[in-house]
Design an enzyme around this catalytic site. Structure first.
Site, PDB file in Angstrom:
ATOM      1  N   ARG A   1       0.823  -1.199   0.000  1.00 51.52           N
ATOM      2  CA  ARG A   1       0.000   0.000   0.000  1.00 51.52           C
ATOM      3  C   ARG A   1       0.863   1.258   0.000  1.00 51.52           C
ATOM      4  O   ARG A   1       1.905   1.310   0.649  1.00 51.52           O
ATOM      5  CB  ARG A   1      -0.918   0.022   1.223  1.00 51.52           C
ATOM      6  CG  ARG A   1      -2.029  -1.002   1.195  1.00 51.52           C
ATOM      7  CD  ARG A   1      -2.923  -0.868   2.414  1.00 51.52           C
ATOM      8  NE  ARG A   1      -2.168  -1.025   3.660  1.00 51.52           N
ATOM      9  CZ  ARG A   1      -1.765  -0.027   4.426  1.00 51.52           C
ATOM     10  NH1 ARG A   1      -2.026   1.220   4.088  1.00 51.52           N
ATOM     11  NH2 ARG A   1      -1.086  -0.261   5.529  1.00 51.52           N
TER      12      ARG A   1
ATOM     13  N   LYS B   1      -8.509  -2.608   0.486  1.00 53.76           N
ATOM     14  CA  LYS B   1      -8.476  -1.708   1.635  1.00 53.76           C
ATOM     15  C   LYS B   1      -9.337  -0.462   1.412  1.00 53.76           C
ATOM     16  O   LYS B   1      -9.821   0.145   2.373  1.00 53.76           O
ATOM     17  CB  LYS B   1      -7.034  -1.314   1.958  1.00 53.76           C
ATOM     18  CG  LYS B   1      -6.199  -2.457   2.517  1.00 53.76           C
ATOM     19  CD  LYS B   1      -6.821  -3.064   3.779  1.00 53.76           C
ATOM     20  CE  LYS B   1      -5.926  -4.125   4.396  1.00 53.76           C
ATOM     21  NZ  LYS B   1      -6.571  -4.778   5.579  1.00 53.76           N
TER      22      LYS B   1
ATOM     23  N   LYS C   1      -1.821 -12.960  13.827  1.00 54.87           N
ATOM     24  CA  LYS C   1      -3.281 -12.891  13.706  1.00 54.87           C
ATOM     25  C   LYS C   1      -3.829 -14.019  12.827  1.00 54.87           C
ATOM     26  O   LYS C   1      -4.761 -14.729  13.211  1.00 54.87           O
ATOM     27  CB  LYS C   1      -3.678 -11.528  13.146  1.00 54.87           C
ATOM     28  CG  LYS C   1      -5.171 -11.315  12.991  1.00 54.87           C
ATOM     29  CD  LYS C   1      -5.480  -9.919  12.458  1.00 54.87           C
ATOM     30  CE  LYS C   1      -4.863  -9.704  11.095  1.00 54.87           C
ATOM     31  NZ  LYS C   1      -5.446  -8.586  10.361  1.00 54.87           N
ATOM     32  N   THR C   2      -3.250 -14.171  11.637  1.00 51.89           N
ATOM     33  CA  THR C   2      -3.728 -15.199  10.717  1.00 51.89           C
ATOM     34  C   THR C   2      -3.418 -16.594  11.242  1.00 51.89           C
ATOM     35  O   THR C   2      -4.264 -17.498  11.214  1.00 51.89           O
ATOM     36  CB  THR C   2      -3.098 -15.006   9.321  1.00 51.89           C
ATOM     37  OG1 THR C   2      -3.469 -13.726   8.817  1.00 51.89           O
ATOM     38  CG2 THR C   2      -3.562 -16.070   8.361  1.00 51.89           C
TER      39      THR C   2
ATOM     40  N   ASP D   1      -9.535 -10.971   8.198  1.00 50.38           N
ATOM     41  CA  ASP D   1      -9.022  -9.596   8.179  1.00 50.38           C
ATOM     42  C   ASP D   1     -10.028  -8.499   8.526  1.00 50.38           C
ATOM     43  O   ASP D   1      -9.668  -7.539   9.185  1.00 50.38           O
ATOM     44  CB  ASP D   1      -8.444  -9.303   6.796  1.00 50.38           C
ATOM     45  CG  ASP D   1      -7.476  -8.131   6.798  1.00 50.38           C
ATOM     46  OD1 ASP D   1      -6.698  -8.001   7.762  1.00 50.38           O
ATOM     47  OD2 ASP D   1      -7.501  -7.336   5.857  1.00 50.38           O
TER      48      ASP D   1
ATOM     49  N   ARG E   1       1.984 -11.786  -1.826  1.00 46.86           N
ATOM     50  CA  ARG E   1       0.639 -12.050  -1.323  1.00 46.86           C
ATOM     51  C   ARG E   1      -0.130 -13.014  -2.218  1.00 46.86           C
ATOM     52  O   ARG E   1       0.200 -13.197  -3.387  1.00 46.86           O
ATOM     53  CB  ARG E   1      -0.156 -10.748  -1.254  1.00 46.86           C
ATOM     54  CG  ARG E   1       0.363  -9.732  -0.235  1.00 46.86           C
ATOM     55  CD  ARG E   1      -0.319  -9.894   1.082  1.00 46.86           C
ATOM     56  NE  ARG E   1       0.088  -8.893   2.057  1.00 46.86           N
ATOM     57  CZ  ARG E   1      -0.513  -8.735   3.237  1.00 46.86           C
ATOM     58  NH1 ARG E   1      -1.551  -9.492   3.550  1.00 46.86           N
ATOM     59  NH2 ARG E   1      -0.094  -7.822   4.079  1.00 46.86           N
TER      60      ARG E   1
END
Length: 537
Positions: free
Chosen positions: A54, A196, A238-239, A253, A318
């Site tokens: 990003r 996003k 987190k994942t 997410d 990704r």
């Protein structure tokens, strides 16, 4: 040729217009157009060029009287005039004339009461495949009755802004006009900008519907439907920690929390590929198959096999894929009221306890603070741990003022008696890298962290009557043991593991002061009871 109202946007004389093509056709189109290549699993692989992540400094929000007082203006939410937005939009639409146009009409928000319809207009077939994977895909009946979208997003990475003429910072621009329900993205081929931008839009809409938007992963017990939420910045786990084979994955997410429960805002996942290993993350590894879009992974030119350890193209490689590619995914992505909220942090200072239970006020404090830290040596010039404070664990995507979201979380914790824990997945026996010797310390064992979280999900700390100790420096309540698990009791207090206790105290107070400084600078108007729930240097 059906144009689906493109003329109203100023996109005229398109060479061809395709709407909601299947993954097979989109993959075929992308290959024909030279946008990418197939890897051995059948996934489409593309290179995003200059932008492999990003571009936060190129993100703008149109400042109008209708939204001005709602937005948390600053370095993250940068204002742009309606005139400048419209001028760039007109240039993008002119650029798209005579080209093939790919449209995806889909939804965001798995709770029908909160669903928003998005029309995504793409220059690239590969990006259209990506957003088809990431948004909620309509049925044939829903598509036939789709009508006008709630929001329209135009993504044209081939159009480059001229900063001197267009008034942008660079050739890229990501702009949202909340009042006009329009989003434009140009100059960057990184597909995450599309995802996003949709999330940032939902984060503006949902609070007005009394729904808390959350940058988090979420799973639930398949039998009891008890639901847990995991907040955490990149690198905190987190994942990994939400991908529990014994629980159903609601999403990885983006979620909303309404009076009905939680729901996935998306219909897909966007996972990191760097250093991906089948044994460690089998669900993600096997989701990279036909229908998925892979960005910036190095492929063997002959065998078409991936090298996930090669960061030549990008560290931030990704893959995007539909959530159904995960075997234990909950479809549709809805769950109950969260019984447990987990804040994940990776503390490379090595001073935070591995798990702490938070009061409502402490939860609000940690929520707006959004702490994790970089490891010494990860960047040039970084010789000691560096704190990262990202408001709400997702500052770049939260357009409203932080207290709006924090108050909503506090209200829900109190209303539903939700328990909140702060979990340190980083270091506890010393800093990540010893500043004197340069030696690397070991990170908290994943098995220990999983055991602590499992105890939290099962409410075992309360059921087993585990004693808690108060950490004076960080103002936290720390369990003295983990019931039903082979976790050494001494690791619950990091100070026990430091050979030099004075060094621990010095490092802990140093980090506590960083917390205090960040909070005082960014949230001077937060209530005193929330401020007082933070660290005490």
């Amino acid at each position: 040729m059906e144009t689906y109202g493109l003329e109203k946007l100023g996109i005229l004389n398109a060479k061809a217009v395709y709407r909601n093509l299947t993954p097979a056709v989109l993959t075929e189109k992308a290959l024909q157009r030279g946008e990418g290549e197939l890897m051995d699993t059948g996934a489409l692989v593309v290179k995003t060029g200059k932008y492999t992540g990003r571009s936060a400094q190129d993100k703008f929000i149109v400042d109008t009287p209708a939204v001005h007082d709602k937005i948390a203006w600053g370095k993250v939410n940068v204002p742009v005039s309606r005139e400048k937005f419209n001028a760039i939009k007109a240039k993008i639409c002119a650029y798209l004339q005579g080209r093939e146009i790919f449209i995806f009409d889909g939804m965001a928000g798995a709770d029908p009461a909160c669903t928003q319809k998005f029309r995504i207009i793409n220059e690239l077939a590969s990006q259209n495949l990506f957003i088809r994977d990431l948004l909620i895909r309509p049925t044939d009946e829903e598509l036939a009755a789709f009508g006008d979208p709630d929001y329209t997003l135009i993504a044209a990475p081939g159009f480059k802004c001229d900063p001197e003429i267009d008034g942008t910072r660079s050739e890229a621009a990501i702009m949202i006009d909340y009042e006009a329900h329009m989003i434009i993205i140009c100059g960057s081929q990184y597909a995450g900008e599309i995802k996003k931008s949709v999330f940032s839009t939902m984060n503006f809409i949902l609070p007005q519907q009394d729904v808390l938007p959350m940058h988090c992963s979420c799973n639930m017990d398949p039998e009891t439907k008890e639901t847990a939420v995991f907040f955490g910045l990149s690198g905190t786990g987190k994942t990994t920690l939400s991908a529990d084979p014994k629980r159903m994955l609601i999403g990885d997410d983006e979620h909303g929390w309404s009076d009905h429960g939680v729901f996935n805002i998306e219909g897909g996942c966007y996972a990191k590929c760097i250093d991906l290993v089948e044994e460690e993350q089998p669900e993600i590894y096997h989701a990279i198959r036909f229908g998925a879009l892979v960005e910036n992974v190095v492929i063997d030119p002959e065998k078409r096999t991936p090298d996930y350890s090669d960061s030549t193209l990008a560290v931030n490689s990704r893959v995007g894929y539909p959530v159904e590619f995960i075997p234990n995914a909950a479809v549709p992505g809805v769950g109950g009221i969260p019984k447990v909220v987990i804040f994940l942090t990776c503390d490379s200072f090595g001073v935070l306890p591995p798990i702490s239970q938070l009061s409502k006020e402490a939860a609000m404090y940690q929520f707006v603070t959004g702490f994790t830290s970089k490891v010494a040596g990860t960047e040039i010039g970084v010789t000691e741990p560096v704190p990262t404070f990202s408001t709400l664990f997702g500052e770049p995507f939260m357009p409203l003022k932080a207290q709006v979201y924090a108050d909503m979380l506090g209200e829900r914790i109190e209303k539903y008696n939700t328990k909140v824990y702060l979990v340190n997945t980083g270091w506890v026996s010393g800093p990540a890298v010893d500043p004197k010797t340069g030696e690397k310390n070991k990170r908290m064992k994943l098995s220990y962290t999983r055991a602590m979280i499992t105890a939290a999900l099962n409410d075992a700390y309360a059921k087993e009557g585990v004693a808690f100790e108060h950490n004076d420096i960080f103002n936290l309540e720390v369990p003295t043991s983990v019931p039903g698990a082979d976790v050494p009791a001494e690791i619950m207090n990091p100070r026990n593991l430091w050979a030099d206790k004075a060094a621990y105290d010095e490092q802990a107070k140093k980090l506590a002061k960083m917390f205090q400084k960040n909070f005082e600078e960014k949230y001077p108007d937060m209530p005193e009871n929330v401020k007082n729930a933070g660290p005490k240097a």
